[in-house]
Design an enzyme around this catalytic site. Structure first.
Site, PDB file in Angstrom:
ATOM      1  CB  CYS A   1      -0.996   0.069   1.306  1.00  0.00           C
ATOM      2  SG  CYS A   1      -2.215  -1.267   1.351  1.00  0.00           S
TER       3      CYS A   1
ATOM      4  CB  CYS B   1      12.853   7.655  -5.638  1.00  0.00           C
ATOM      5  SG  CYS B   1      13.851   6.667  -4.418  1.00  0.00           S
TER       6      CYS B   1
END
Length: 484
Positions: free
Chosen positions: A258, A438
């Site tokens: 998730c 990132c």
């Protein structure tokens, strides 16, 4: 700059202190209110005495309060008084009190499951709140099992709820599942799924498994044994266990999470509710034809569709649930699944130190070049290739949420073909550093390595990576940058 950082750190510390004080105040107020509340026994504490010439006979073992409380489900022929008695006498473990476990536990508690065990070693984070409905803003940074226990006790104070604040291991899992009628697998990693699958097969305990990711959810029932259900016609029937269906773990790159891929809150809510329903049917003695045994329910929220697929049948030679000499004991599941640390703890080290830059050094570097740009603007110079290039390799949706000003987006999952060639051209044209970034500093190293392998030896020195990713940038440079 140093003074600004100091003040921001002091303010953050004061905010944390204030939050802790507010939580303590709320707890004290609740404790005082509970002590002042009068508990009235509906039978023995009537405001006046009445003379009865006859007595009320309660059918079954349920007391008056239970009949009143659970009457709406007792009225169902599919449940009835006997079904409710079984519900109230059962013990269910919920492993993982997150997006799946919260709604599942809430409905089990409301239905009257007599003993619920909540297993979770994690703490409540703000990113949990859109789907983990038993936790509130007041519970941030508290243990999930404790937070959920407090919420469930407000739903039903008549049942027993036990928080289990620790990670399941081969040493403690059997003591948990062997004492339960049903176990709900609401976990979020493959190693725990194999551990629970093998333990439930060994303990002959039914395992109700759910999963949810992005816009899709799945539900099935493992390790069902007809011999434990007197309502079955064929007592020899045995459903597949987890290892029957998945003999070997999937590759790591095929396992999503998730935190990395996202999830729509109602999806785990839907699957968690269905897990609770299956658990109730199991403890009431429903036959396997009416359970998700040997079948998997797949829910797609994007088009609101449900479909059921048939699973592999039970493997008579399965190493987990067979009665042959091939049976195995519990094992090192992290090693078996080749599963590294949790995502927030895991750090790749693909690049040498000289090609990695800290958030603080990057901020200084960018400030220097910003001043240089101002000088060149005054001199009317327009060579942008002399300035550093920031390449954000997160997904397009993540980039749209938040990004460092001036960066460009090249999602790592699209970094091939024409997209990669376009990036290589930009790197070759630069006279200054190209810095990849990132969220946590892992994907950026992979992307940087891909570019290094293809860009040419004379350009390798330009390629660098932001160590620790944008989380470190938010922690040390820009406290307003969202951490998710």
């Amino acid at each position: 700059m140093e003074r600004i950082d100091t003040l921001e750190e002091e303010i953050a510390e004061l905010r944390n202190t204030l939050l802790a004080k507010e939580k303590e105040l709320i707890r004290l107020k609740k404790k005082w209110a509970d002590s002042q509340r009068k508990h009235i026994d509906p039978v023995n504490d009537l405001p006046f005495k009445m003379n009865f010439n006859h007595s009320t006979k309660l059918r079954g073992k349920l007391p008056k309060w239970a009949i009143e409380r659970y009457s709406r489900q007792i009225l169902l022929p599919e449940i009835g008084i006997q079904g409710q008695e079984r519900i109230c006498a059962s013990r269910v473990a919920v492993v993982g009190v997150g997006g799946l476990g919260c709604p599942a536990a809430a409905y089990l508690a409301a239905a009257g499951i007599g003993d619920i065990v909540l297993v979770d070693h994690d703490r409540v984070a703000v990113s949990n709140l859109h789907r983990q409905i038993l936790h509130t803003e007041e519970d941030l940074d508290t243990n999930k099992s404790m937070s959920a226990t407090e919420s469930l006790r407000k739903i039903n104070s008549r049942i027993n709820i036990t928080p289990y604040h620790r990670t399941l291991t081969t040493e403690n899992v059997m003591g948990l599942v062997a004492r339960c009628n049903v176990v709900l697998d609401c976990s979020d990693n493959v190693a725990t799924r194999y551990l629970l699958g093998d333990a439930c097969a060994l303990a002959k305990t039914v395992l109700v498994s759910g999963s949810a990711l992005k816009m899709e959810g799945q539900l099935t029932v493992y390790s069902y044994r007809a011999e434990n259900n007197k309502n079955e016609k064929d007592l020899s029937y045995r459903g597949p266990c987890y290892r029957c269906v998945f003999p070997t773990p999937p590759p790591l790159e095929a396992v999503g999470s998730c935190s990395a891929n996202g999830v729509a809150g109602p999806v785990p809510g839907m699957i968690g509710c269905l897990q609770a329903m299956e658990a109730l049917k199991v403890v009431m003695g429903y036959p396997y034809e009416k359970l998700m045994v040997g079948r998997m329910l797949i829910f797609d929220a994007e088009d609101m569709s449900f479909r059921t697929v048939k699973l592999r049948p039970r493997n008579p030679e399965c190493r987990s649930c067979s009665t042959t000499d091939n049976f195995m004991e519990l094992m090192d599941y992290d090693n078996f699944c080749s599963e590294q640390k949790r995502e927030e703890e895991f750090e790749l080290k693909l690049l040498p130190d000289e090609q990695r830059i800290s958030a603080q050094d990057l901020a200084i570097f960018l400030n220097q070049h910003q001043r240089q740009m101002g000088y060149e603007k005054r001199k009317k110079r327009k060579d942008k290739n002399t300035h550093p290039l920031l390449v954000d390799v997160r997904s397009a949706e993540e980039y749209k949420m938040c990004s460092i000003d001036g960066s460009v987006n090249y999602p790592i999952n699209e970094l091939s073909g024409e997209k990669l060639e376009s990036l290589l051209e930009m790197v070759r044209a630069r006279n200054n550093d190209v810095i990849f970034m990132c969220r946590r500093g892992n994907d950026s190293q992979i992307a940087a390595t891909t570019v290094i392998d293809a860009v040419g030896a004379q350009h390798i020195g330009k390629v660098k990576e932001l160590r620790g990713g944008l989380h470190e940038w938010a922690r040390h440079v820009d406290h307003y940058f969202p951490v998710y």
